[in-house]
Structure formats: structure tokens, C-alpha cells
Design a protein around this motif. Sequence first.
Motif, PDB file in Angstrom:
ATOM      1  N   ALA A 207       0.789  -1.211   0.000  1.00 24.17           N
ATOM      2  CA  ALA A 207       0.000   0.000   0.000  1.00 24.17           C
ATOM      3  C   ALA A 207       0.828   1.270   0.000  1.00 24.17           C
ATOM      4  N   ARG A 208       2.099   1.201   0.372  1.00 27.05           N
ATOM      5  CA  ARG A 208       2.866   2.421   0.611  1.00 27.05           C
ATOM      6  C   ARG A 208       4.011   2.601  -0.377  1.00 27.05           C
ATOM      7  N   ALA A 209       4.208   3.855  -0.761  1.00 23.49           N
ATOM      8  CA  ALA A 209       5.355   4.235  -1.583  1.00 23.49           C
ATOM      9  C   ALA A 209       6.009   5.447  -0.926  1.00 23.49           C
ATOM     10  N   GLN A 210       7.300   5.592  -1.126  1.00 27.00           N
ATOM     11  CA  GLN A 210       8.066   6.708  -0.573  1.00 27.00           C
ATOM     12  C   GLN A 210       8.217   7.786  -1.641  1.00 27.00           C
ATOM     13  N   VAL A 211       7.876   9.013  -1.266  1.00 23.15           N
ATOM     14  CA  VAL A 211       7.999  10.153  -2.168  1.00 23.15           C
ATOM     15  C   VAL A 211       9.205  10.979  -1.725  1.00 23.15           C
TER      16      VAL A 211
ATOM     17  N   LYS B 182      -8.425   7.961   0.616  1.00 20.66           N
ATOM     18  CA  LYS B 182      -9.652   7.342   1.114  1.00 20.66           C
ATOM     19  C   LYS B 182     -10.201   6.415   0.042  1.00 20.66           C
ATOM     20  N   LYS B 183     -11.119   5.570   0.429  1.00 20.09           N
ATOM     21  CA  LYS B 183     -11.755   4.661  -0.534  1.00 20.09           C
ATOM     22  C   LYS B 183     -12.387   5.472  -1.660  1.00 20.09           C
TER      23      LYS B 183
ATOM     24  N   GLY C 142      -3.111   7.510  -6.868  1.00 22.88           N
ATOM     25  CA  GLY C 142      -3.950   6.640  -7.680  1.00 22.88           C
ATOM     26  C   GLY C 142      -3.394   5.233  -7.770  1.00 22.88           C
ATOM     27  N   GLU C 143      -2.081   5.101  -7.607  1.00 20.73           N
ATOM     28  CA  GLU C 143      -1.430   3.793  -7.646  1.00 20.73           C
ATOM     29  C   GLU C 143      -1.146   3.233  -6.266  1.00 20.73           C
ATOM     30  N   TYR C 144      -0.888   4.112  -5.306  1.00 18.92           N
ATOM     31  CA  TYR C 144      -0.513   3.696  -3.952  1.00 18.92           C
ATOM     32  C   TYR C 144      -1.421   4.407  -2.945  1.00 18.92           C
ATOM     33  N   PRO C 145      -2.196   3.650  -2.163  1.00 17.96           N
ATOM     34  CA  PRO C 145      -3.109   4.262  -1.201  1.00 17.96           C
ATOM     35  C   PRO C 145      -2.403   5.071  -0.102  1.00 17.96           C
TER      36      PRO C 145
END
Length: 161
Positions: free
Chosen positions: A77-81, A155-156, A109-112
Motif C-alpha cells: 500500500a505504501r510508496a516513498q515520495v 480514502k476509498k 492513484g497507484e498507492y493508497p
Amino acid sequence: MRKNNIVLRKFLPPDARELARTLRAEDRRELAASHPGREPGALIGQFAQVSRCAFTLLHWGKVAAVCGIVAPCLLGARAQVWLLTGEEVEEIPKSFFACMRGLVVHFSGEYPELAVWVDSRYARALRLVKRLNFSAGRILMASGVTFIEFIFRRKKYGRSH
């Protein structure tokens, strides 16, 4: 994206050297604390190389900022920016914010969940992540400096925080 002589495009390796020459003092200080002894241009290049994608913001052909997203796992679910800014960004504060907001929407849009670490001394960066609806999370000490992790949670149904 091009508006008022502003271009957001894919990062190119020479952008690292150009941004390193004009880094804001706060960005330079943040890099010195998080990666002691490393040269900014080499770090920017390394960050871009390990990123899933990286972008450069140009103003009148000058590198104003470079950012990217690192997604270390294949699923999750997570990505680092990450984001580093040069002095040129001072000339385009509204356009800079609009570009960063657009990238957050795109990346989320790709990573919640999007995460970014910010040097607690860097007031402008702290204001930016808060304006982008990131929430403060964990704290980490590096080279005697406090870094705060900020999280953006989608959010969903695609609506943001």
C-alpha cells in the motif's frame, strides 16, 4: 505539462548536477543530515535511479525541483515520495504547489499511502506537506536532526485525505 514557461517532464541525469548547483539552503542542509558526507548531485542522481519514476520541474528551462517515488515492494500500500528544490522554485510558488498537488493525486492513484520524510528544521517543507494533506507520523533521528515522516492516505473510492 507546460504553462507560463513551466514544464514538468521525466527526469534526465544532467538534471541532478543542475539542481545540485542551485539547491535551496534548507534542501542542502536536509541532505547533509540525512546522508552525511555525500555530494548532493550524486545523491539526486541515485534517488532518481532507484525511483519507479522521477520528474523534473523546469521554469524557463532551469531546473526548479526534482521529485520521485520509490516503491520498494512489488505489492503493498505504501510508496516513498522524495522532493528536492532549487532556488528557481521561489519564482513560481503557486505553480510549484499545483504541480506537487497533481503529482500527489497521480501517485496516490497507484498507492493508497504515500510517505515522505522531512527535516523538522525545514519550515517551508513542513508547510508544503501539510497543505498537501499529509499527516505527521513517526520520528527518526539522523545526524542529531529530527526527521518527521508524513503520510498521505487515499480514502476509498479515490478520494484523498
